[in-house]
Design a protein around this motif. Structure first.
Motif, PDB file in Angstrom:
ATOM      1  N   ARG A  83      -3.734 -13.274  11.821  1.00 57.81           N
ATOM      2  CA  ARG A  83      -3.091 -11.901  11.290  1.00 57.81           C
ATOM      3  C   ARG A  83      -3.650 -10.800  11.313  1.00 57.81           C
ATOM      4  O   ARG A  83      -4.877 -10.896  10.852  1.00 57.81           O
ATOM      5  CB  ARG A  83      -2.472 -12.314   9.981  1.00 57.81           C
ATOM      6  N   PRO A  84      -3.239  -9.611  11.437  1.00 60.62           N
ATOM      7  CA  PRO A  84      -3.576  -8.335  11.334  1.00 60.62           C
ATOM      8  C   PRO A  84      -4.331  -8.066   9.987  1.00 60.62           C
ATOM      9  O   PRO A  84      -4.079  -8.655   9.118  1.00 60.62           O
ATOM     10  CB  PRO A  84      -2.565  -7.285  11.356  1.00 60.62           C
ATOM     11  N   LEU A  85      -5.620  -7.393  10.094  1.00 65.87           N
ATOM     12  CA  LEU A  85      -6.496  -7.312   8.906  1.00 65.87           C
ATOM     13  C   LEU A  85      -6.386  -5.895   8.709  1.00 65.87           C
ATOM     14  O   LEU A  85      -6.540  -4.987   9.548  1.00 65.87           O
ATOM     15  CB  LEU A  85      -7.883  -7.686   9.254  1.00 65.87           C
ATOM     16  N   ILE A  86      -6.144  -5.619   7.299  1.00 63.61           N
ATOM     17  CA  ILE A  86      -6.065  -4.002   6.852  1.00 63.61           C
ATOM     18  C   ILE A  86      -7.458  -3.697   6.276  1.00 63.61           C
ATOM     19  O   ILE A  86      -8.024  -4.356   5.701  1.00 63.61           O
ATOM     20  CB  ILE A  86      -4.918  -4.137   6.168  1.00 63.61           C
ATOM     21  N   ALA A  87      -7.576  -2.344   6.591  1.00 63.31           N
ATOM     22  CA  ALA A  87      -9.197  -1.812   6.053  1.00 63.31           C
ATOM     23  C   ALA A  87      -9.211  -1.994   4.483  1.00 63.31           C
ATOM     24  O   ALA A  87      -8.104  -1.812   3.895  1.00 63.31           O
ATOM     25  CB  ALA A  87      -8.886  -0.372   6.383  1.00 63.31           C
ATOM     26  N   ASP A  88     -10.133  -2.462   4.006  1.00 64.66           N
ATOM     27  CA  ASP A  88     -10.467  -2.498   2.667  1.00 64.66           C
ATOM     28  C   ASP A  88     -10.130  -1.395   1.737  1.00 64.66           C
ATOM     29  O   ASP A  88      -9.930  -1.547   0.524  1.00 64.66           O
ATOM     30  CB  ASP A  88     -12.095  -2.961   2.474  1.00 64.66           C
ATOM     31  N   THR A  89     -10.149   0.069   2.529  1.00 69.96           N
ATOM     32  CA  THR A  89      -9.800   1.147   1.609  1.00 69.96           C
ATOM     33  C   THR A  89      -8.348   1.204   1.391  1.00 69.96           C
ATOM     34  O   THR A  89      -7.818   2.017   0.273  1.00 69.96           O
ATOM     35  CB  THR A  89      -9.896   2.367   2.618  1.00 69.96           C
ATOM     36  N   VAL A  90      -7.480   0.391   1.749  1.00 68.82           N
ATOM     37  CA  VAL A  90      -5.999   0.098   1.453  1.00 68.82           C
ATOM     38  C   VAL A  90      -5.800  -0.894   0.337  1.00 68.82           C
ATOM     39  O   VAL A  90      -6.096  -2.065   0.517  1.00 68.82           O
ATOM     40  CB  VAL A  90      -5.121   0.013   2.519  1.00 68.82           C
ATOM     41  N   THR A  91      -5.396  -0.242  -0.937  1.00 72.12           N
ATOM     42  CA  THR A  91      -5.226  -1.146  -1.994  1.00 72.12           C
ATOM     43  C   THR A  91      -3.865  -1.895  -2.018  1.00 72.12           C
ATOM     44  O   THR A  91      -2.966  -1.514  -1.424  1.00 72.12           O
ATOM     45  CB  THR A  91      -5.400  -0.348  -3.219  1.00 72.12           C
ATOM     46  N   GLU A  92      -3.759  -2.887  -3.016  1.00 74.61           N
ATOM     47  CA  GLU A  92      -2.617  -3.559  -3.182  1.00 74.61           C
ATOM     48  C   GLU A  92      -1.452  -2.650  -3.774  1.00 74.61           C
ATOM     49  O   GLU A  92      -2.285  -1.946  -4.852  1.00 74.61           O
ATOM     50  CB  GLU A  92      -2.657  -4.926  -3.694  1.00 74.61           C
ATOM     51  N   PRO A  93      -0.126  -2.686  -3.952  1.00 73.64           N
ATOM     52  CA  PRO A  93       0.639  -3.702  -2.891  1.00 73.64           C
ATOM     53  C   PRO A  93       0.832  -3.115  -1.520  1.00 73.64           C
ATOM     54  O   PRO A  93       1.235  -3.880  -0.568  1.00 73.64           O
ATOM     55  CB  PRO A  93       1.896  -3.697  -3.538  1.00 73.64           C
ATOM     56  N   TYR A  94      -0.088  -1.944  -1.096  1.00 73.95           N
ATOM     57  CA  TYR A  94       0.158  -1.200   0.253  1.00 73.95           C
ATOM     58  C   TYR A  94      -0.499  -2.090   1.200  1.00 73.95           C
ATOM     59  O   TYR A  94      -0.062  -2.086   2.427  1.00 73.95           O
ATOM     60  CB  TYR A  94      -0.332   0.053  -0.073  1.00 73.95           C
ATOM     61  N   ALA A  95      -1.593  -2.970   0.828  1.00 70.54           N
ATOM     62  CA  ALA A  95      -2.453  -3.372   1.980  1.00 70.54           C
ATOM     63  C   ALA A  95      -1.542  -4.619   2.426  1.00 70.54           C
ATOM     64  O   ALA A  95      -1.421  -4.936   3.713  1.00 70.54           O
ATOM     65  CB  ALA A  95      -3.537  -4.114   1.351  1.00 70.54           C
ATOM     66  N   THR A  96      -0.734  -5.456   1.639  1.00 72.86           N
ATOM     67  CA  THR A  96       0.081  -6.594   2.168  1.00 72.86           C
ATOM     68  C   THR A  96       1.505  -5.885   3.049  1.00 72.86           C
ATOM     69  O   THR A  96       1.722  -6.441   3.818  1.00 72.86           O
ATOM     70  CB  THR A  96       0.591  -7.358   1.016  1.00 72.86           C
ATOM     71  N   TRP A  97       1.978  -4.843   2.576  1.00 78.44           N
ATOM     72  CA  TRP A  97       2.837  -4.071   3.032  1.00 78.44           C
ATOM     73  C   TRP A  97       2.365  -3.846   4.460  1.00 78.44           C
ATOM     74  O   TRP A  97       2.964  -3.913   5.589  1.00 78.44           O
ATOM     75  CB  TRP A  97       3.367  -3.056   2.279  1.00 78.44           C
TER      76      TRP A  97
END
Length: 324
Positions: A83-97
């Motif tokens: 599955r796509p991996l989002i940069a660590d700079t993006v925090t939840e809940p935005y990372a899952t979105w």
């Protein structure tokens, strides 16, 4: 990548089957772009547009090494990508979105390409459902084991009496248990005794089947209607119950597929709209083939390595467009 129409290979980086297919395509001079969806969006760039008069989506797919135009793609080999991996700079809940958005964009844009697929992931997901597989196999003309899915211990006991012999229990949904750290546990098929059924059966769904007597098992790999039968003989009790639990006590060979079985398997594949399948069969002492399940993204590299069956070449034939 020049003017040649490329094949997209979408797979994990460490995948022996994908390696073998890419090697076959390279030998034939077919352009290939291989990537893992896990590299999107951090290391892979995707831009796609759709004009009202266009036949499909147009755009580019680019990584650090190469770029292809979506409208030039001739085929896609889609095999267990991450599955796509989002940069660590993006925090939840935005990372899952963001991960869900990236996953949907990549999956659905690629699936919209009007090209040859092994296998289209939307068809793949439906074809992976085990309970429905038994229905499709029966309709296609294959013998299947007597089976029950239940969380009722009384119904499980009734089934055991009806079966009139040993039972096995297997997962409804494949996968591994995450036990923490780097260790994962495979839930294997195992024999069960109805005398041990108790209230714990109520805790979840249990998938029980009659235990089919086996002369040997067959991993039948199907590629565009071509049948490659690899035999598996377990020389230990563990291996005879679930050969995946005891690789050291297995013997390998090849077998011809009976015409009636081959025709039924092709009907099964057609019912799902897929061109690849990795089937598990038991062959009884009376030489009757019994269908267990089909994995539409199952492993097969070991079958070719152990038997010499030209499975990777069959993949390349189809992806290249040289098969009928």
């Amino acid at each position: 990548m020049g003017a040649a129409r490329p094949v997209l290979v979408v797979a994990e980086r460490l995948d022996a089957a994908a390696d073998m297919v890419v090697d076959q395509l390279n030998q034939r001079g077919v352009a290939v772009m291989r990537f893992d969806s896990a590299d999107f969006p951090q290391h892979v760039s995707l831009t796609a547009g759709h004009r009202p008069t266009a036949a499909g989506w147009e755009g580019t797919l680019t990584d650090e090494h190469r770029s292809v135009r979506l409208e030039d793609v001739r085929a896609v080999y889609y095999r267990r990508p991450g599955r796509p991996l989002i940069a660590d700079t993006v925090t939840e809940p935005y990372a899952t979105w963001a991960q869900n958005q990236a996953d949907a964009a990549m999956l659905n844009l690629l699936s919209a390409l009007p090209v040859r697929w092994i296998n289209n992931p939307h068809h793949d997901r439906i074809a992976a459902h085990k309970p429905q597989q038994l229905v499709a196999a029966t309709r296609a003309g294959l013998r299947v084991p007597r089976s029950i899915i239940t969380n009722d211990p009384d119904e499980a006991r009734v089934f055991a009496k009806t079966a009139g012999g040993p039972l096995i229990c297997k997962p409804v949904l494949g996968g591994r248990l995450d036990t923490g750290g780097d260790r994962q546990l495979m839930v294997a098929t195992h024999r069960v005794d109805a005398a041990d059924f108790d209230e714990s059966v109520r805790l979840t769904a249990h998938y029980f089947q009659e235990d089919i007597p086996k002369k040997h098992e067959v991993r039948l790999v199907v590629v565009d209607g071509n049948l490659f039968g690899g035999t598996i003989i377990g020389t230990s009790e563990k291996a005879r119950t679930d050969w995946r639990t005891d690789y050291e006590n297995l013997q390998y060979g090849t077998t011809e597929v009976p015409d009636a079985v081959g025709a039924a398997v092709r009907r099964f594949m057609d019912s799902y709209g897929i061109v690849f399948g990795s089937f598990d069969f038991a062959v009884t002492p009376d030489d009757e083939w019994v269908f267990f399940e089909n994995n539409p993204a199952g492993t097969w590299s070991w079958v070719e390595n152990r038997t010499g069956l030209p499975i990777a070449a069959a993949h390349a034939d189809y992806l290249q467009g040289s098969s009928t």
